[in-house]
Scaffold this active site. Structure first.
Site, PDB file in Angstrom:
ATOM      1  N   ARG A 126      24.600 -35.351 -51.074  1.00 16.12           N
ATOM      2  CA  ARG A 126      24.921 -33.944 -51.283  1.00 16.12           C
ATOM      3  C   ARG A 126      25.587 -33.690 -52.632  1.00 16.12           C
ATOM      4  O   ARG A 126      25.195 -32.794 -53.380  1.00 16.12           O
ATOM      5  CB  ARG A 126      25.851 -33.448 -50.153  1.00 16.12           C
ATOM      6  CG  ARG A 126      25.136 -33.039 -48.880  1.00 16.12           C
ATOM      7  CD  ARG A 126      26.077 -33.084 -47.687  1.00 16.12           C
ATOM      8  NE  ARG A 126      26.529 -34.448 -47.464  1.00 16.12           N
ATOM      9  CZ  ARG A 126      25.819 -35.357 -46.779  1.00 16.12           C
ATOM     10  NH1 ARG A 126      24.687 -35.019 -46.237  1.00 16.12           N
ATOM     11  NH2 ARG A 126      26.237 -36.601 -46.641  1.00 16.12           N
ATOM     12  N   THR A 127      26.608 -34.489 -52.959  1.00 16.31           N
ATOM     13  CA  THR A 127      27.358 -34.235 -54.194  1.00 16.31           C
ATOM     14  C   THR A 127      26.492 -34.466 -55.419  1.00 16.31           C
ATOM     15  O   THR A 127      26.469 -33.648 -56.347  1.00 16.31           O
ATOM     16  CB  THR A 127      28.606 -35.135 -54.253  1.00 16.31           C
ATOM     17  OG1 THR A 127      29.405 -34.891 -53.090  1.00 16.31           O
ATOM     18  CG2 THR A 127      29.428 -34.850 -55.500  1.00 16.31           C
TER      19      THR A 127
ATOM     20  N   LYS B 225      26.436 -56.506 -65.875  1.00 14.73           N
ATOM     21  CA  LYS B 225      26.457 -57.606 -66.846  1.00 14.73           C
ATOM     22  C   LYS B 225      27.883 -57.984 -67.241  1.00 14.73           C
ATOM     23  O   LYS B 225      28.085 -58.826 -68.122  1.00 14.73           O
ATOM     24  CB  LYS B 225      25.669 -57.212 -68.093  1.00 14.73           C
ATOM     25  CG  LYS B 225      24.194 -56.914 -67.823  1.00 14.73           C
ATOM     26  CD  LYS B 225      23.488 -56.478 -69.104  1.00 14.73           C
ATOM     27  CE  LYS B 225      22.029 -56.149 -68.841  1.00 14.73           C
ATOM     28  NZ  LYS B 225      21.326 -55.712 -70.074  1.00 14.73           N
TER      29      LYS B 225
ATOM     30  N   ARG C  17      31.606 -40.489 -59.973  1.00 14.58           N
ATOM     31  CA  ARG C  17      32.098 -40.933 -58.664  1.00 14.58           C
ATOM     32  C   ARG C  17      32.364 -42.431 -58.754  1.00 14.58           C
ATOM     33  O   ARG C  17      31.566 -43.192 -59.299  1.00 14.58           O
ATOM     34  CB  ARG C  17      31.083 -40.651 -57.553  1.00 14.58           C
ATOM     35  CG  ARG C  17      31.457 -41.299 -56.223  1.00 14.58           C
ATOM     36  CD  ARG C  17      30.616 -40.838 -55.067  1.00 14.58           C
ATOM     37  NE  ARG C  17      30.978 -39.482 -54.677  1.00 14.58           N
ATOM     38  CZ  ARG C  17      30.567 -38.915 -53.533  1.00 14.58           C
ATOM     39  NH1 ARG C  17      29.797 -39.577 -52.703  1.00 14.58           N
ATOM     40  NH2 ARG C  17      30.938 -37.684 -53.241  1.00 14.58           N
TER      41      ARG C  17
END
Length: 308
Positions: free
Chosen positions: A58-59, A86, A108
């Site tokens: 959703r976000t 890496k 996020r």
């Protein structure tokens, strides 16, 4: 008033007037999605990078669609396909992205405070799309926007948030936003997931569901966040649902016009019975719709304060 912050990190940082400015701006942007042509040139020439180190549906989709409707140029970066694998540090990764002359980073991350740390080292704007169990400001803003739209105000409303409060960034952000706008907030759930410490900031803590929701104007049900739990906080999912799941029989004891909310994703028939999630009191899908307008407003306001 004028917006003067280059970042949106948490509602704790904002004044009530700044929160109201976002809500009022979102109300205007909601009209864009009701047009035949659902697009405005507000961020034309701006570049936004969506950097998601945690899964999201959703976000992430809401932010990306908001950026498209504001006419921004968009780059999506998944951690699983980045140089983080890496061994590159998060700061080096983001600094390299910024060097490509981007204007905003929507991020996020699983680590609480990651966005605040990054924002201190960047000239571009940073928007917190969720950081661990710490904060999720745009989710709280869309929740508050939905409440205000449906009930006409926030001040003096009684809002009960039920569930895994201990691990919930949604609960914390909602708490700060609601308290700043004058609502009365109750946290409810098992004592292992709703510590009494929240009373210190003015939240009512309750461990009995019927008592917690009896006089509530709004009930926001939270998902049990198993991915953030390292200990057994309750005997079983069935046991939790028995005592803290919102079912029809409980709903019948509540106010006739109560709003039922959920930030998603829903575990149906655990925290919320399907009949309640899909029933007349539910505004869950309206929350999702309003998330688009709120994120358009946040992107627009923050982008306006980025100095390049």
């Amino acid at each position: 008033m004028q917006w003067n912050r280059k970042d949106l990190l948490e509602l704790y940082d904002l004044t009530p007037e700044e929160i109201e400015l976002i809500l009022d701006t979102a109300a205007e942007f909601k009209k864009v999605s009701q047009r035949r042509v659902k697009k405005v040139p507000a961020l034309r020439g701006k570049t936004v990078v969506n950097f998601f180190v945690e899964p999201s549906t959703r976000t992430r989709v809401s932010f990306e669609l908001a950026e498209q409707r504001l006419s921004a140029d968009i780059v999506n970066v998944q951690a699983s396909a980045s140089s983080l694998l890496k061994g590159e540090s998060l700061l080096d990764t983001i600094k390299n992205i910024e060097s490509l002359q981007v204007d905003l980073v929507v991020m996020r991350h699983s680590a609480p405070g990651a966005q605040a740390f990054i924002a201190r080292h960047l000239n571009c704007g940073v928007i917190n799309a969720g950081d661990g169990a710490h904060g999720h400001p745009t989710q709280a803003l869309l929740d508050i926007f939905t409440i205000r739209e449906k009930l006409g105000r926030i001040k003096d409303l009684k809002v009960t948030i039920v569930g895994d409060i201990l691990h919930s960034r949604v609960a914390r952000s909602n708490m700060w936003g609601l308290l700043k706008l004058g609502a009365h907030v109750t946290f409810a759930g098992p004592s292992t997931l709703v510590p009494r410490e929240f009373e210190e900031v003015g939240v009512r803590v309750c461990h009995n569901l019927d008592e917690a929701v009896a006089d509530a104007d709004v009930v926001n049900m939270l998902r049990i966040q198993h991915e953030r739990q390292t200990l057994g906080f309750f005997p079983s999912t069935g046991e939790y649902s028995r005592f803290y799941g919102l079912k029809e029989e409980t709903l019948k004891k509540m106010k006739k016009d109560v709003l039922v909310m959920h930030p998603g994703p829903i575990n149906r028939d655990v925290e919320l019975a399907s009949s309640v999630a899909d029933g007349e009191h539910s505004v869950i899908l309206e929350q999702v719709t309003n998330g688009l307008a709120v994120r358009m407003a946040v992107l627009y306001l923050v982008a306006g304060c980025v100095k390049k």
